[in-house]
Scaffold this active site. Structure first.
Site, mmCIF file in Angstrom:
data_model
loop_
_atom_site.group_PDB
_atom_site.id
_atom_site.type_symbol
_atom_site.label_atom_id
_atom_site.label_comp_id
_atom_site.label_asym_id
_atom_site.label_seq_id
_atom_site.Cartn_x
_atom_site.Cartn_y
_atom_site.Cartn_z
ATOM 1 N N HIS A 159 0.833 -1.212 0.000
ATOM 2 C CA HIS A 159 0.000 0.000 0.000
ATOM 3 C C HIS A 159 0.870 1.265 0.000
ATOM 4 O O HIS A 159 0.434 2.319 0.471
ATOM 5 C CB HIS A 159 -0.950 0.050 1.208
ATOM 6 C CG HIS A 159 -1.677 -1.237 1.456
ATOM 7 N ND1 HIS A 159 -2.923 -1.493 0.935
ATOM 8 C CD2 HIS A 159 -1.315 -2.353 2.151
ATOM 9 C CE1 HIS A 159 -3.311 -2.717 1.306
ATOM 10 N NE2 HIS A 159 -2.343 -3.258 2.033
ATOM 11 N N SER A 280 14.838 21.315 -16.551
ATOM 12 C CA SER A 280 13.641 22.070 -16.877
ATOM 13 C C SER A 280 14.045 23.348 -17.599
ATOM 14 O O SER A 280 15.067 23.954 -17.285
ATOM 15 C CB SER A 280 12.883 22.408 -15.591
ATOM 16 O OG SER A 280 12.030 23.517 -15.808
ATOM 17 N N LYS A 286 15.867 21.839 -11.389
ATOM 18 C CA LYS A 286 15.266 20.531 -11.678
ATOM 19 C C LYS A 286 16.214 19.533 -12.331
ATOM 20 O O LYS A 286 17.055 19.887 -13.143
ATOM 21 C CB LYS A 286 14.042 20.719 -12.602
ATOM 22 C CG LYS A 286 12.848 21.383 -11.953
ATOM 23 C CD LYS A 286 12.278 20.610 -10.797
ATOM 24 C CE LYS A 286 11.542 19.355 -11.225
ATOM 25 N NZ LYS A 286 10.264 19.654 -11.883
ATOM 26 N N ASN A 288 15.167 15.821 -13.831
ATOM 27 C CA ASN A 288 13.988 14.966 -13.961
ATOM 28 C C ASN A 288 14.314 13.570 -14.493
ATOM 29 O O ASN A 288 15.153 13.421 -15.380
ATOM 30 C CB ASN A 288 12.976 15.626 -14.901
ATOM 31 C CG ASN A 288 12.503 16.970 -14.371
ATOM 32 O OD1 ASN A 288 12.358 17.154 -13.165
ATOM 33 N ND2 ASN A 288 12.281 17.918 -15.258
ATOM 34 N N GLU A 293 10.153 8.012 -16.863
ATOM 35 C CA GLU A 293 8.783 8.478 -17.132
ATOM 36 C C GLU A 293 8.326 8.083 -18.529
ATOM 37 O O GLU A 293 7.172 7.705 -18.744
ATOM 38 C CB GLU A 293 8.710 9.995 -16.975
ATOM 39 C CG GLU A 293 8.849 10.454 -15.539
ATOM 40 C CD GLU A 293 9.045 11.960 -15.463
ATOM 41 O OE1 GLU A 293 8.099 12.651 -15.104
ATOM 42 O OE2 GLU A 293 10.148 12.435 -15.791
ATOM 43 N N LYS A 328 -0.029 -3.958 -39.369
ATOM 44 C CA LYS A 328 1.426 -3.764 -39.409
ATOM 45 C C LYS A 328 1.938 -2.634 -38.525
ATOM 46 O O LYS A 328 2.917 -2.826 -37.776
ATOM 47 C CB LYS A 328 1.879 -3.554 -40.849
ATOM 48 C CG LYS A 328 1.980 -4.850 -41.606
ATOM 49 C CD LYS A 328 2.081 -4.621 -43.078
ATOM 50 C CE LYS A 328 1.240 -5.550 -43.898
ATOM 51 N NZ LYS A 328 -0.143 -5.782 -43.465
HETATM 52 N N1 ARG Z 1 -1.033 -4.771 -48.354
HETATM 53 C C1 ARG Z 1 -1.869 -5.860 -48.054
HETATM 54 C C2 ARG Z 1 -1.860 -6.131 -46.544
HETATM 55 O O1 ARG Z 1 -1.044 -5.598 -45.911
HETATM 56 C C3 ARG Z 1 -1.382 -7.088 -48.758
HETATM 57 C C4 ARG Z 1 -2.449 -8.071 -49.118
HETATM 58 C C5 ARG Z 1 -3.410 -7.430 -50.038
HETATM 59 N N2 ARG Z 1 -4.312 -8.357 -50.615
HETATM 60 C C6 ARG Z 1 -5.325 -7.940 -51.294
HETATM 61 N N3 ARG Z 1 -6.078 -8.828 -51.837
HETATM 62 N N4 ARG Z 1 -5.625 -6.693 -51.440
HETATM 63 O O2 ARG Z 1 -2.686 -6.837 -46.018
#
Ligand code: ARG
Length: 464
Positions: A159, A280, A286, A288, A293, A328
């Site tokens: 705590h 700062s 300061k 920091n 952080e 991605k």
């Molecule tokens: N750039 C697409 C992705 O990242 C690749 C696959 C695309 N396929 C399609 N049928 N448009 O998913």
């Protein structure tokens, strides 16, 4: 035969709207997969040749062409445009530009849907390797530090109230335990990443007589996906990776939280070196703990990526949907963030001075050895519940009189229970309190040293 500008242009009469082209393009970020895309394509071409689908001359031209593209990409000589859409089409287009007809045969028996799944798996298995190395590095740093601080005592908190004295080495090794679990999670994740999806085609497999096992062998995949529909739409491995990143960052973040607290004037348990702190622009005094952080702050960003990924996946009808292109950036940013955080955090650890006297003094305050008073009585045969009550009354007595447990006279102790002897004064010292917690997993010097030895032995067996 004339080829349209877009590989898929055959059924289209009109061109793509410029805004749509920019909106749908992923080349700006998936160019990061270029090396893996080429690695996958080389393996695919080799397999096609072994199957007699490509001639040896075509295979040679494709492999040489792809290697040339990889080289130019690595030295920054390849310029991609939104019109290329994604890295898969950009590389293929460039290959056809360079070697002509043979290049146009590369995509035989393959779809971008299985291709992108392959690329992401190749990328992640490599990056997990880097993350595992970085975790090892941090574990090593913690072990070294624990060895150095094996005699340093600090207050243990529950705590955020002083609870019982502990060894700093014990504290440090607690984080090592978390990292151990992180490591095994990433290893497990890599097993599920390490599955070869090519051959799934767009979704239903392919009628071209390819040899999936051959491709898997060339790319060193121990397993192949077993269902083409799943293969092109599965991103479980990416979500799992992000969860593992989130948990790892949470561990670093908790550690950072303590370091930030400990570097305040209120605690002043540590001093972080100048190189790992910032000042700062307004307040001249300061210093920091920004690194800590920011690691804490970036943890939130990784949680965001995990939630983004799960949300992208939750409404997808079978099988591939373009939504998957959104997988991605969260993964890439998580990789960058986790690797950078592990690196800077590990280096910062070596830049911390532990103010041992301050820590020990704090460890002695706040009646942190009241439990030892109770356990003293237990050892004399008093039931724990009664002993707890007596120790509590002793603490209240001390509070009233502004005394410490060490300063109470034996008579005062004995007024609470006759089992108290002269050695109670020894029992309530910080060192003794730590020393008696000598069970496996406890904070005594003996137990912590034993754990350090175990870790060292394990290293001898499994490491490098
Ligand atoms: N750039 C697409 C992705 O990242 C690749 C696959 C695309 N396929 C399609 N049928 N448009 O998913």
């Amino acid at each position: 035969m004339a080829r349209k500008e877009k590989p898929w242009g055959g059924r289209f009469k009109g061109g793509t709207d410029r805004e749509v082209e920019a909106f749908t393009a992923s080349i700006a970020f998936d160019r990061r997969l270029c090396r893996h895309d080429i690695e996958g394509s080389i393996a695919h071409a080799r397999m096609l040749a072994r199957q007699g689908i490509l001639t040896a001359a075509e295979e040679k031209a494709i492999v040489a062409g792809l290697r040339g593209i990889r080289k130019d990409f690595e030295r920054g000589a390849l310029v991609f445009a939104d019109a290329d859409e994604d890295v898969h089409m950009a590389v293929e287009k460039e290959l056809i530009r360079r070697i002509g007809e043979a290049g146009a045969k590369l995509h035989t028996g393959r779809s971008r849907n299985d291709q992108v799944a392959l690329d992401l798996r190749l990328y992640l298995r490599e990056e997990i390797g880097h993350i595992l190395e970085a975790i090892e590095g941090l574990k090593d740093a913690l072990e070294n530090l624990a060895g150095k601080e094996i005699d340093t005592v600090l207050p243990g908190y529950t705590h955020l109230q002083r609870a019982q004295p502990i060894l700093l080495a014990h504290y440090l090794l607690a984080y090592r335990e978390m990292l151990d679990r992180d490591e095994s999670r990433f290893r497990e994740c890599r097993v599920r990443v390490n599955v070869m999806p090519l051959g799934a085609g767009a979704l239903a497999g392919t009628g071209i007589p390819i040899d999936r096992r051959c491709t898997a062998e060339i790319l060193d995949f121990p397993e192949m996906t077993r269902n083409s529909l799943d293969a092109v739409s599965d991103r479980d491995f990416a979500a799992e990776f992000l969860f593992d990143c989130a948990l790892l960052m949470m561990h670093l973040s908790r550690f950072c939280e303590d370091l930030i607290l400990w570097s305040t004037e209120e605690f002043r348990f540590i001093e972080i070196s100048d190189g790992f702190t910032t000042g700062s622009s307004l307040m001249p005094q300061k210093k920091n703990p920004d690194v800590a952080e920011l690691v804490r702050g970036k943890t939130g960003r990784i949680y965001g990526h995990l939630v983004a990924m799960l949300t992208i996946l939750k409404g997808l009808p079978m099988t591939y949907n373009r939504d998957l292109q959104e997988d991605k950036e969260p993964v890439f940013d998580a990789v960058d963030t986790v690797r950078a955080s592990l690196s800077v955090f590990t280096r910062m650890l070596g830049q911390i001075t532990f103010l041992r006297d301050r820590m020990e003094k704090a460890a002695a305050g706040g009646f942190s050895t009241a439990t030892d008073v109770a356990e003293y009585l237990v050892k004399a045969g008093v039931p724990f519940r009664d002993a707890h009550g007596i120790a509590g009354r002793i603490v209240a007595f001390c509070l009233e009189r502004g005394k410490t447990l060490e300063a109470l006279t034996l008579e005062e102790y004995r007024a609470f229970h006759e089992a108290f002897r002269e050695d109670v004064h020894e029992a309530v010292t910080v060192r003794r309190s730590v020393g008696v917690r000598d069970i496996p997993g406890g904070t005594s010097g003996k137990a912590v040293r034993k754990r350090l030895r175990e870790i060292g032995r394990r290293h001898g067996r499994t490491k490098r």
